[in-house]
Motif scaffolding. Structure first.
Motif, PDB file in Angstrom:
ATOM      1  N   THR A 171     147.407 -61.149  62.858  1.00 31.05           N
ATOM      2  CA  THR A 171     147.005 -62.455  62.329  1.00 31.05           C
ATOM      3  C   THR A 171     148.210 -63.343  62.629  1.00 31.05           C
ATOM      4  O   THR A 171     148.944 -63.080  62.433  1.00 31.05           O
ATOM      5  N   TYR A 172     147.873 -64.702  63.388  1.00 26.11           N
ATOM      6  CA  TYR A 172     148.592 -65.559  63.505  1.00 26.11           C
ATOM      7  C   TYR A 172     148.862 -66.824  63.044  1.00 26.11           C
ATOM      8  O   TYR A 172     147.609 -67.520  62.731  1.00 26.11           O
ATOM      9  N   TYR A 173     150.000 -67.365  62.373  1.00 28.54           N
ATOM     10  CA  TYR A 173     149.736 -68.717  61.858  1.00 28.54           C
ATOM     11  C   TYR A 173     149.835 -69.883  62.893  1.00 28.54           C
ATOM     12  O   TYR A 173     150.368 -69.780  63.908  1.00 28.54           O
ATOM     13  N   LEU A 174     148.828 -70.743  62.594  1.00 25.81           N
ATOM     14  CA  LEU A 174     148.586 -72.024  63.582  1.00 25.81           C
ATOM     15  C   LEU A 174     149.104 -73.020  62.772  1.00 25.81           C
ATOM     16  O   LEU A 174     148.497 -73.511  61.936  1.00 25.81           O
TER      17      LEU A 174
ATOM     18  N   ALA B  37     148.878 -78.012  66.067  1.00 21.85           N
ATOM     19  CA  ALA B  37     147.834 -77.623  67.066  1.00 21.85           C
ATOM     20  C   ALA B  37     147.432 -78.454  67.917  1.00 21.85           C
ATOM     21  O   ALA B  37     147.146 -78.220  69.193  1.00 21.85           O
ATOM     22  N   VAL B  38     147.507 -80.007  67.578  1.00 24.61           N
ATOM     23  CA  VAL B  38     146.784 -80.795  68.473  1.00 24.61           C
ATOM     24  C   VAL B  38     147.913 -81.522  69.394  1.00 24.61           C
ATOM     25  O   VAL B  38     147.761 -82.437  70.086  1.00 24.61           O
ATOM     26  N   HIS B  39     148.997 -80.849  69.090  1.00 26.07           N
ATOM     27  CA  HIS B  39     150.274 -81.280  70.120  1.00 26.07           C
ATOM     28  C   HIS B  39     150.651 -80.053  71.003  1.00 26.07           C
ATOM     29  O   HIS B  39     151.858 -80.037  71.430  1.00 26.07           O
ATOM     30  N   GLY B  40     149.576 -79.307  71.532  1.00 20.84           N
ATOM     31  CA  GLY B  40     150.068 -78.237  72.261  1.00 20.84           C
ATOM     32  C   GLY B  40     149.954 -76.917  71.736  1.00 20.84           C
ATOM     33  O   GLY B  40     149.587 -75.844  72.552  1.00 20.84           O
ATOM     34  N   SER B  41     150.064 -76.446  70.375  1.00 21.06           N
ATOM     35  CA  SER B  41     149.806 -75.104  69.883  1.00 21.06           C
ATOM     36  C   SER B  41     148.541 -74.611  69.872  1.00 21.06           C
ATOM     37  O   SER B  41     148.411 -73.348  69.761  1.00 21.06           O
TER      38      SER B  41
ATOM     39  N   LEU C   2     145.616 -70.435  71.227  1.00 26.51           N
ATOM     40  CA  LEU C   2     144.073 -69.573  71.125  1.00 26.51           C
ATOM     41  C   LEU C   2     143.513 -69.286  72.386  1.00 26.51           C
ATOM     42  O   LEU C   2     143.877 -70.017  73.611  1.00 26.51           O
ATOM     43  N   CYS C   3     142.476 -68.373  72.486  1.00 26.38           N
ATOM     44  CA  CYS C   3     141.896 -68.002  73.382  1.00 26.38           C
ATOM     45  C   CYS C   3     140.350 -67.930  73.040  1.00 26.38           C
ATOM     46  O   CYS C   3     139.963 -67.643  71.769  1.00 26.38           O
TER      47      CYS C   3
ATOM     48  N   ASN D  84     136.774 -76.913  70.323  1.00 23.69           N
ATOM     49  CA  ASN D  84     136.716 -77.176  71.694  1.00 23.69           C
ATOM     50  C   ASN D  84     137.621 -76.136  72.734  1.00 23.69           C
ATOM     51  O   ASN D  84     137.483 -76.181  73.960  1.00 23.69           O
ATOM     52  N   ASN D  85     138.220 -75.260  72.181  1.00 25.43           N
ATOM     53  CA  ASN D  85     138.930 -74.276  72.846  1.00 25.43           C
ATOM     54  C   ASN D  85     138.116 -72.935  72.812  1.00 25.43           C
ATOM     55  O   ASN D  85     138.642 -71.750  73.344  1.00 25.43           O
TER      56      ASN D  85
END
Length: 198
Positions: free
Chosen positions: A70-73, A78-82, A86-87, A113-114
């Motif tokens: 599990t990965y911390y986002l 997130a809205v500035h490139g992180s 995500l896949c 959207n991703n």
């Protein structure tokens, strides 16, 4: 009753009431969404803004150690490139007590959207976040405790506990052995295999 005694009493009452009424069907639905994604190569991420961000870090570590990477986002990065981590097909857990935090709304929209599915953890099931996500895990309390009854206290306990419950379901499905757990957690007393586990 002084402030500390009052806080302890409120916390006990709120937590007990929350545990007694926890929605196990929603927890199972969340686990299924994650496991179905995992079976197809998808990954699990978790995010939040403010205090829930710290819960996200802890839960990502807990679930990773018990069989589901599990990965911390980061909630705002997130809205500035992180969102690049995500896949399509991944699942993201979003934590917000109000379910209306503007920053998390933007992050949740970017996640969708991703091509990812979302699980909400919120104290307001009928909030924007609760309605936006595929599954909603209710983590609500009536009172936070403390002098102002505003700083996140009891709600953080609820958010943490409902996600610990989710971790139990995921660990159960992973059939994690003591040996595999120690591979993930080799340090400290937890990293020592007991005689009956060798």
């Amino acid at each position: 009753m002084n402030n500390l005694d009052s806080f302890c009493q409120i916390s006990k009452e709120e937590f007990n009431k929350f545990v007694d009424n926890i929605d196990k069907e929603s927890l199972r639905a969340a686990a299924k969404l994650i496991l179905d994604s995992k079976a197809k190569g998808g990954r699990l991420h978790i995010t939040g803004i403010g205090k829930p961000s710290h819960v996200s870090n802890y839960i990502a570590s807990l679930i990773s150690s018990t069989g589901t990477p599990t990965y911390y986002l980061h909630g705002t990065e997130a809205v500035h490139g992180s969102c690049g981590q995500l896949c399509p097909g991944d699942v993201v857990i979003c934590i917000s007590n109000s379910g209306e935090t503007q920053e998390l709304k933007a992050t949740a929209a970017a996640i969708r959207n991703n091509g990812c599915s979302l699980i909400a953890v919120t104290g307001k099931a009928d909030s924007w976040l609760g309605n936006f996500c595929e599954v909603c895990l209710f983590a609500g309390v009536e009172r936070e405790g403390g002098v102002l009854n505003r700083a996140p206290r009891a709600s953080i306990l609820a958010e943490t506990f409902v996600l610990q419950c989710l971790s139990v379901l995921l660990q159960e499905e992973s059939n994690l052995t003591p040996q595999e757990y120690v591979k993930r957690h080799p340090g400290g007393a937890l990293g020592a295999l007991r005689e009956n586990e060798k």
